[in-house]
Write an enzyme that holds these catalytic residues in place. Structure first.
Site, PDB file in Angstrom:
ATOM      1  N   LYS A  29      -9.559   8.630   1.021  1.00 16.05           N
ATOM      2  CA  LYS A  29      -9.581   7.623  -0.037  1.00 16.05           C
ATOM      3  C   LYS A  29     -10.537   6.467   0.275  1.00 16.05           C
ATOM      4  CE  LYS A  29      -5.536   5.069   1.672  1.00 16.05           C
ATOM      5  NZ  LYS A  29      -6.259   3.842   2.047  1.00 16.05           N
ATOM      6  N   THR A  30     -10.668   6.113   1.562  1.00 23.07           N
ATOM      7  CA  THR A  30     -11.566   5.002   1.907  1.00 23.07           C
ATOM      8  C   THR A  30     -13.005   5.357   1.565  1.00 23.07           C
ATOM      9  OG1 THR A  30     -10.059   4.358   3.681  1.00 23.07           O
ATOM     10  CG2 THR A  30     -12.259   3.410   3.728  1.00 23.07           C
ATOM     11  N   ASP A 215      -6.814  -0.855  -3.274  1.00 19.28           N
ATOM     12  CA  ASP A 215      -6.384   0.183  -2.338  1.00 19.28           C
ATOM     13  C   ASP A 215      -4.871   0.077  -2.118  1.00 19.28           C
ATOM     14  OD1 ASP A 215      -6.534   2.236  -0.475  1.00 19.28           O
ATOM     15  OD2 ASP A 215      -7.125   0.912   1.172  1.00 19.28           O
ATOM     16  N   GLU A 216      -4.243   1.195  -1.735  1.00 19.66           N
ATOM     17  CA  GLU A 216      -2.800   1.231  -1.409  1.00 19.66           C
ATOM     18  C   GLU A 216      -1.968   0.623  -2.543  1.00 19.66           C
ATOM     19  OE1 GLU A 216      -1.868   2.939   0.961  1.00 19.66           O
ATOM     20  OE2 GLU A 216      -3.205   2.795   2.689  1.00 19.66           O
ATOM     21  N   GLN A 246       3.829   7.622  -0.353  1.00 16.15           N
ATOM     22  CA  GLN A 246       3.706   6.798   0.847  1.00 16.15           C
ATOM     23  C   GLN A 246       4.156   5.350   0.597  1.00 16.15           C
ATOM     24  OE1 GLN A 246       0.369   7.644   3.697  1.00 16.15           O
ATOM     25  NE2 GLN A 246      -0.533   8.623   1.891  1.00 16.15           N
ATOM     26  N   ARG A 604       1.146  11.856   9.860  1.00 15.61           N
ATOM     27  CA  ARG A 604       0.315  11.193  10.878  1.00 15.61           C
ATOM     28  C   ARG A 604      -0.256  12.221  11.843  1.00 15.61           C
ATOM     29  NH1 ARG A 604      -1.024   7.975   7.955  1.00 15.61           N
ATOM     30  NH2 ARG A 604       0.240   9.168   6.530  1.00 15.61           N
TER      31      ARG A 604
END
Length: 669
Positions: A29-30, A215-216, A246, A604
């Site tokens: 996504k970044t 973002d997020e 998330q 993770r």
């Protein structure tokens, strides 16, 4: 663009309206956000100064800005805002401080500053009620995130407890205003209220920010959502990136439903799903997908990977919590020796910080280096911030922030009204607070009794400064802390004598550091106190940077702290009912967030994932039989491997021990 997959490219190029990028864990996504910024500047004709990208951590903002810097010419990107929500709010408030009734140079209270003030207000306005400062702080934060002002909170109070909290909320707001200070939540609340009430200023910022990227997004609370909605306005030039699976911060106001709300507020919303994962093996992703499928979804998605199948997820049952910690430590050492991995490749995740205590002992026994994330910086401690404020005042009497921090530490019975009068007069005269006190005109603005207390404090500081010019530095400073009876103040406010002594020892340690600096000076001569204080501030910055060090240590952290990180080998410990999922979540019927937390833990892991639980665990001094976490039953049988159940495990452990010994001997030869 050539480095992006088809869905990522679609998200970058879409500019015809509001866009939601539903980005699964590890889906890049970044890269989408940074390349979209570059696309806006290079191809869509948006000047950098009219684009803002917001996220939740300084680290994420820094990474985003660095990536954009590598993609876009610096001159074209001039004025680009890449910041956290709170930094964006701060930027707005610095420019519009007059409109919200604040003076230039206002201070920001961190959580500990706010907690200290609230503890004081509880003692004044609700003594002997048994109310906890932590509950009060959380309640006030929730009210601010829901955009409730003190009078609204009071009118909506459901019981006597909330009424008391609302009354203290008003006093708290008064004190912050008197200190010309804001707390963390104000950095979002005040810009939102300003935009709602001042159309001219809102339109000014809408003209400045013509394209907004977030973002997020699943972590936004109500006030952050409102800030986004107001800034975007009718133009609807918006891209948000998020993952409802998330969303793990409901306890601090995050609302995963904000993703669904986008469809209501932006009817033309386009949705692009990023489901290809570039982090984890397929078994890990299939297990994560199966687990999270037990939660209801507004948006359906399923992660997939081209990285290979990978090893089964190991689920280890151990006898008790000591055996669990022992097994994790031995597994890490075993794996490291066999695969020649680095210690930094391993992470151990847990639901609560208390679970790390026993694990630390076992890691130390095996001489395994480790690092616990999320520890409190030495300079973030209240007593060190007090001491540093006194030192800053001795080196710079015009430091208003330091003055306001310690003018009532220890208590000198100087109220918010007095401080408001002083700050108002100082602003009118264009002076610092200490300089304003020395003027004759202050007598007309501040009550005589209160002014006398303020001048007594200023005189004390001035006498100390004069002594520093004539005498050795450290003895004078030590005497200052004795004269103000700081240790007695700590004792009055600490939960125990031992805690107060620890806090005072921290202050003496700080002063010892000053002394050590003097001893280590080179031939240029003894440094000034100003130099020493500056170096201490620099040491604080360095300590905070060490939070991101890459030393070769096993990483220990809570599941919450692990979000956004990735490790080759991950252990998640304590998979038991009432631990993971947590007891409070079971009682409050909020299992969905606990399942999302488990999902975050699983995703993770890059190559291997090991889950552990104890058959018995000590609880309040008693040994109890545990119930394995329901999340274990929700994982697909064909991807997991159970160990620690049945007689065959003894032979397995013996074989594993022999293999480890063999690897160790090979390593030594």
């Amino acid at each position: 663009m050539s480095q992006l997959n088809p869905r990522q490219r679609e998200a970058v190029k879409y500019l015809d309206g509001p866009l939601l990028v539903l980005a699964g864990a590890g889906s890049g996504k970044t890269s989408v956000i940074t390349r979209k910024i570059a696309h806006l500047i290079e191809y869509a004709g948006f000047p950098g100064r009219h684009i803002a990208a917001v996220t939740f951590t300084n680290k994420a903002a820094r990474e985003m800005k660095e990536r954009v810097g590598r993609l876009v010419d610096r001159r074209a990107a001039r004025g680009l805002i890449v910041a956290t929500f709170h930094n964006l709010g701060l930027t707005i408030l610095r420019e519009e401080h007059d409109a919200v009734g604040y003076h230039p140079g206002f201070s920001i209270f961190d959580a500990e500053d706010a907690r200290a003030l609230l503890r004081d207000l509880l003692a004044q306005h609700a003594p002997d009620t048994g109310l906890e400062v932590g509950d009060l702080q959380m309640t006030l934060s929730n009210w601010k995130n829901a955009m409730l002002l003190p009078d609204q909170a009071l009118s909506r109070a459901r019981d006597a407890r909330e009424e008391r909290f609302a009354v203290i909320y008003q006093h708290y707001a008064d004190y912050l205003k008197a200190y010309n200070a804001l707390d963390f939540d104000d950095l979002i609340l005040l810009p939102v209220l300003l935009f709602r009430n001042n159309t001219e200023i809102l339109e000014k910022w809408q003209r400045r920010i013509r394209y907004l990227l977030v973002d997020e997004y699943q972590d936004t609370n109500l006030s952050q959502y409102e800030m986004v909605r107001l800034l975007v306005g009718h133009r609807q030039c918006l891209t948000v990136v998020g993952d409802d699976d998330q969303s793990i911060y409901a306890w601090r106001g995050a609302r995963p439903e904000n993703l669904a709300q986008l469809k209501e507020d932006f009817p033309g919303l386009k949705i692009v799903k990023l489901e290809q994962n570039y982090r984890s093996m397929r078994r890990i992703l299939s297990t994560a997908n199966a687990l999270i499928a037990n939660n209801p979804h507004v948006f359906e998605k399923a992660l997939w990977s081209e990285l290979g199948v990978g090893d089964p997820i190991r689920i280890l049952r151990t006898r008790n919590e000591e055996a669990e910690a022992e097994r994790i430590a031995s597994e890490i050492l075993d794996h490291k020796l066999k695969s020649h991995a680095e210690f930094r490749d391993f992470a151990v995740l847990y639901r609560g910080n208390h679970q790390a205590r026993l694990l630390e002992i076992k890691l130390q026994a095996y001489q395994i280096p480790y690092r616990i994330s999320g520890g409190t910086s030495f300079f973030a401690k209240n007593e060190i911030k007090d001491a540093m404020a006194y030192l800053r005042l001795l080196t710079n009497p015009d430091d208003d922030t330091a003055f306001l921090r310690v003018v009532n530490v220890p208590r000198r019975e100087i109220g918010p009204r007095t401080l408001e009068q002083l700050t108002g007069y100082a602003r009118q005269r264009g002076l610092s607070l200490t300089r304003a006190l020395n003027e004759m005109g202050a007598d007309a603005h501040i009550q005589a009794r209160s002014l006398e207390k303020l001048r007594r404090f200023a005189d004390f500081l001035n006498r100390t400064c004069e002594r520093l010019e004539r005498e050795d530095t450290l003895p004078v400073i030590r005497q200052m802390f004795t004269d103000i009876e700081y240790q007695e103040w700590l004792q009055q406010n600490a939960s125990s004598t031992k805690q107060a002594q620890r806090q005072m020892d921290n202050v003496w340690y700080l002063l010892d550091s000053l002394e050590q600096m003097n001893r280590n000076e080179d031939d240029e001569g003894e440094q000034t106190l100003e130099d020493a204080v500056s170096r201490l501030v620099l040491r604080d910055i360095m300590e905070r940077q060490e939070e991101e060090d890459d030393s070769d240590k096993v990483q220990l952290m809570t599941l919450h702290a692990s979000k956004g990180l990735e490790f080759p080998h991950v252990f998640v410990m304590g998979l038991e009912e009432e631990l993971l999922p947590h007891r409070s979540s079971i009682e409050q019927d909020s299992i969905e967030e606990e399942r999302r937390l488990m999902y975050v833990g699983i995703t993770r892991a890059q190559r291997t994932l090991t889950l552990t639980y104890a058959a018995q665990r000590k609880q309040y001094g008693d040994v109890i039989e545990t119930i394995p976490s329901r999340f274990i039953d929700e994982m697909p049988d064909d991807h997991v491997k159970h160990e620690g159940i049945g007689k065959a495990d003894k032979e397995t452990n013996q074989r594993r021990g022999k293999a480890t010994l063999s690897a160790l001997l090979d390593d030594l030869s």
